[in-house]
Design a protein around this motif. Structure first.
Motif, PDB file in Angstrom:
ATOM      1  N   TRP A  48       0.858  -0.985  -0.016  1.00  0.00           N
ATOM      2  CA  TRP A  48      -0.201   0.017   0.103  1.00  0.00           C
ATOM      3  C   TRP A  48       0.696   1.163  -0.189  1.00  0.00           C
ATOM      4  O   TRP A  48       0.786   2.269  -0.687  1.00  0.00           O
ATOM      5  CB  TRP A  48      -0.845   0.041   1.239  1.00  0.00           C
ATOM      6  CG  TRP A  48      -1.858   1.154   1.250  1.00  0.00           C
ATOM      7  CD1 TRP A  48      -1.681   2.378   1.957  1.00  0.00           C
ATOM      8  CD2 TRP A  48      -3.075   1.120   0.389  1.00  0.00           C
ATOM      9  NE1 TRP A  48      -2.646   3.392   1.627  1.00  0.00           N
ATOM     10  CE2 TRP A  48      -3.573   2.695   0.725  1.00  0.00           C
ATOM     11  CE3 TRP A  48      -3.750   0.492  -0.484  1.00  0.00           C
ATOM     12  CZ2 TRP A  48      -4.697   2.789   0.136  1.00  0.00           C
ATOM     13  CZ3 TRP A  48      -4.902   0.947  -1.105  1.00  0.00           C
ATOM     14  CH2 TRP A  48      -5.420   2.401  -0.761  1.00  0.00           C
ATOM     15  N   GLU A  49       1.941   1.354   0.685  1.00  0.00           N
ATOM     16  CA  GLU A  49       2.620   2.311   0.843  1.00  0.00           C
ATOM     17  C   GLU A  49       3.404   2.678  -0.311  1.00  0.00           C
ATOM     18  O   GLU A  49       3.481   3.953  -0.774  1.00  0.00           O
ATOM     19  CB  GLU A  49       3.731   2.109   2.008  1.00  0.00           C
ATOM     20  CG  GLU A  49       4.771   3.385   2.188  1.00  0.00           C
ATOM     21  CD  GLU A  49       5.918   2.978   3.272  1.00  0.00           C
ATOM     22  OE1 GLU A  49       6.907   3.844   3.101  1.00  0.00           O
ATOM     23  OE2 GLU A  49       5.776   2.171   4.161  1.00  0.00           O
ATOM     24  N   LEU A  50       3.926   1.817  -1.084  1.00  0.00           N
ATOM     25  CA  LEU A  50       4.476   1.719  -2.273  1.00  0.00           C
ATOM     26  C   LEU A  50       3.485   2.325  -3.423  1.00  0.00           C
ATOM     27  O   LEU A  50       3.927   2.905  -3.993  1.00  0.00           O
ATOM     28  CB  LEU A  50       5.439   0.316  -2.671  1.00  0.00           C
ATOM     29  CG  LEU A  50       6.599   0.076  -2.142  1.00  0.00           C
ATOM     30  CD1 LEU A  50       6.737  -1.301  -2.494  1.00  0.00           C
ATOM     31  CD2 LEU A  50       7.581   1.034  -2.300  1.00  0.00           C
ATOM     32  N   SER A  51       2.486   1.696  -3.375  1.00  0.00           N
ATOM     33  CA  SER A  51       1.309   2.030  -4.385  1.00  0.00           C
ATOM     34  C   SER A  51       1.138   3.656  -4.277  1.00  0.00           C
ATOM     35  O   SER A  51       0.674   4.233  -5.294  1.00  0.00           O
ATOM     36  CB  SER A  51       0.177   1.307  -4.454  1.00  0.00           C
ATOM     37  OG  SER A  51      -0.272   1.461  -3.272  1.00  0.00           O
ATOM     38  N   LYS A  53       2.987   5.792  -3.498  1.00  0.00           N
ATOM     39  CA  LYS A  53       4.041   6.792  -3.887  1.00  0.00           C
ATOM     40  C   LYS A  53       4.295   6.600  -5.450  1.00  0.00           C
ATOM     41  O   LYS A  53       4.992   7.497  -5.869  1.00  0.00           O
ATOM     42  CB  LYS A  53       5.442   6.253  -3.231  1.00  0.00           C
ATOM     43  CG  LYS A  53       5.411   6.673  -1.578  1.00  0.00           C
ATOM     44  CD  LYS A  53       6.802   6.047  -1.321  1.00  0.00           C
ATOM     45  CE  LYS A  53       6.871   6.391   0.404  1.00  0.00           C
ATOM     46  NZ  LYS A  53       8.187   5.753   0.814  1.00  0.00           N
ATOM     47  N   ASP A  54       3.506   5.831  -5.967  1.00  0.00           N
ATOM     48  CA  ASP A  54       3.568   5.601  -7.447  1.00  0.00           C
ATOM     49  C   ASP A  54       2.770   6.619  -8.335  1.00  0.00           C
ATOM     50  O   ASP A  54       1.689   7.046  -8.064  1.00  0.00           O
ATOM     51  CB  ASP A  54       2.744   4.431  -7.785  1.00  0.00           C
ATOM     52  CG  ASP A  54       3.133   4.008  -9.348  1.00  0.00           C
ATOM     53  OD1 ASP A  54       3.162   4.865 -10.134  1.00  0.00           O
ATOM     54  OD2 ASP A  54       2.986   2.832  -9.734  1.00  0.00           O
ATOM     55  N   PRO A  55       3.639   7.608  -9.152  1.00  0.00           N
ATOM     56  CA  PRO A  55       3.191   8.655  -9.677  1.00  0.00           C
ATOM     57  C   PRO A  55       1.971   8.421 -10.621  1.00  0.00           C
ATOM     58  O   PRO A  55       1.360   9.289 -11.116  1.00  0.00           O
ATOM     59  CB  PRO A  55       4.352   9.369 -10.420  1.00  0.00           C
ATOM     60  CG  PRO A  55       5.312   8.298 -10.604  1.00  0.00           C
ATOM     61  CD  PRO A  55       5.134   7.385  -9.382  1.00  0.00           C
ATOM     62  N   ARG A  56       1.755   7.078 -11.291  1.00  0.00           N
ATOM     63  CA  ARG A  56       0.650   6.759 -12.143  1.00  0.00           C
ATOM     64  C   ARG A  56      -0.783   6.774 -11.319  1.00  0.00           C
ATOM     65  O   ARG A  56      -1.736   6.563 -11.567  1.00  0.00           O
ATOM     66  CB  ARG A  56       0.792   5.272 -12.670  1.00  0.00           C
ATOM     67  CG  ARG A  56       2.339   5.274 -13.277  1.00  0.00           C
ATOM     68  CD  ARG A  56       2.445   4.084 -13.943  1.00  0.00           C
ATOM     69  NE  ARG A  56       2.970   3.308 -12.907  1.00  0.00           N
ATOM     70  CZ  ARG A  56       3.389   1.849 -12.792  1.00  0.00           C
ATOM     71  NH1 ARG A  56       3.226   1.189 -13.781  1.00  0.00           N
ATOM     72  NH2 ARG A  56       3.759   1.276 -11.604  1.00  0.00           N
ATOM     73  N   VAL A  57      -0.854   6.796  -9.936  1.00  0.00           N
ATOM     74  CA  VAL A  57      -1.895   6.572  -8.974  1.00  0.00           C
ATOM     75  C   VAL A  57      -2.318   8.109  -8.922  1.00  0.00           C
ATOM     76  O   VAL A  57      -1.395   8.733  -8.262  1.00  0.00           O
ATOM     77  CB  VAL A  57      -1.659   6.010  -7.866  1.00  0.00           C
ATOM     78  CG1 VAL A  57      -2.755   6.013  -6.864  1.00  0.00           C
ATOM     79  CG2 VAL A  57      -0.970   4.491  -7.997  1.00  0.00           C
ATOM     80  N   SER A  58      -3.180   8.396  -9.506  1.00  0.00           N
ATOM     81  CA  SER A  58      -3.737   9.728  -9.488  1.00  0.00           C
ATOM     82  C   SER A  58      -4.867   9.931  -8.466  1.00  0.00           C
ATOM     83  O   SER A  58      -5.758   9.194  -8.148  1.00  0.00           O
ATOM     84  CB  SER A  58      -4.420  10.276 -10.731  1.00  0.00           C
ATOM     85  OG  SER A  58      -4.938  11.520 -10.613  1.00  0.00           O
TER      86      SER A  58
END
Length: 67
Positions: A33-36, A38-43
């Motif tokens: 969850w933490e990594l997701s 931080k993912d720039p593709r997640v708006s």
């Protein structure tokens, strides 16, 4: 108690989708969850989401029977 359609106040021309993940343990879930997040593709901009986030719901479940 209700069904998915009434829970999200679905209109007659809408489709309700359901999804779930099965994690091996809470530590793995928390790290993913933490990594997701931080993912720039997640708006996180509600104006660009393909659904109404105000009608979304989620929960956690604990297994009653382990096979």
């Amino acid at each position: 108690m209700t069904d998915f359609y009434r829970a999200v106040i679905a209109k007659s021309d809408e489709t309700v989708a359901a999804a779930f993940y099965i994690w091996p343990d809470k530590e793995t879930r928390d790290k993913a969850w933490e990594l997701s997040m931080k993912d720039p593709r997640v708006s996180h901009d509600p104006a660009t989401m393909p659904f109404d986030g105000m009608r979304m719901f989620w929960g956690g479940f604990k297994p009653l029977i382990m096979a």
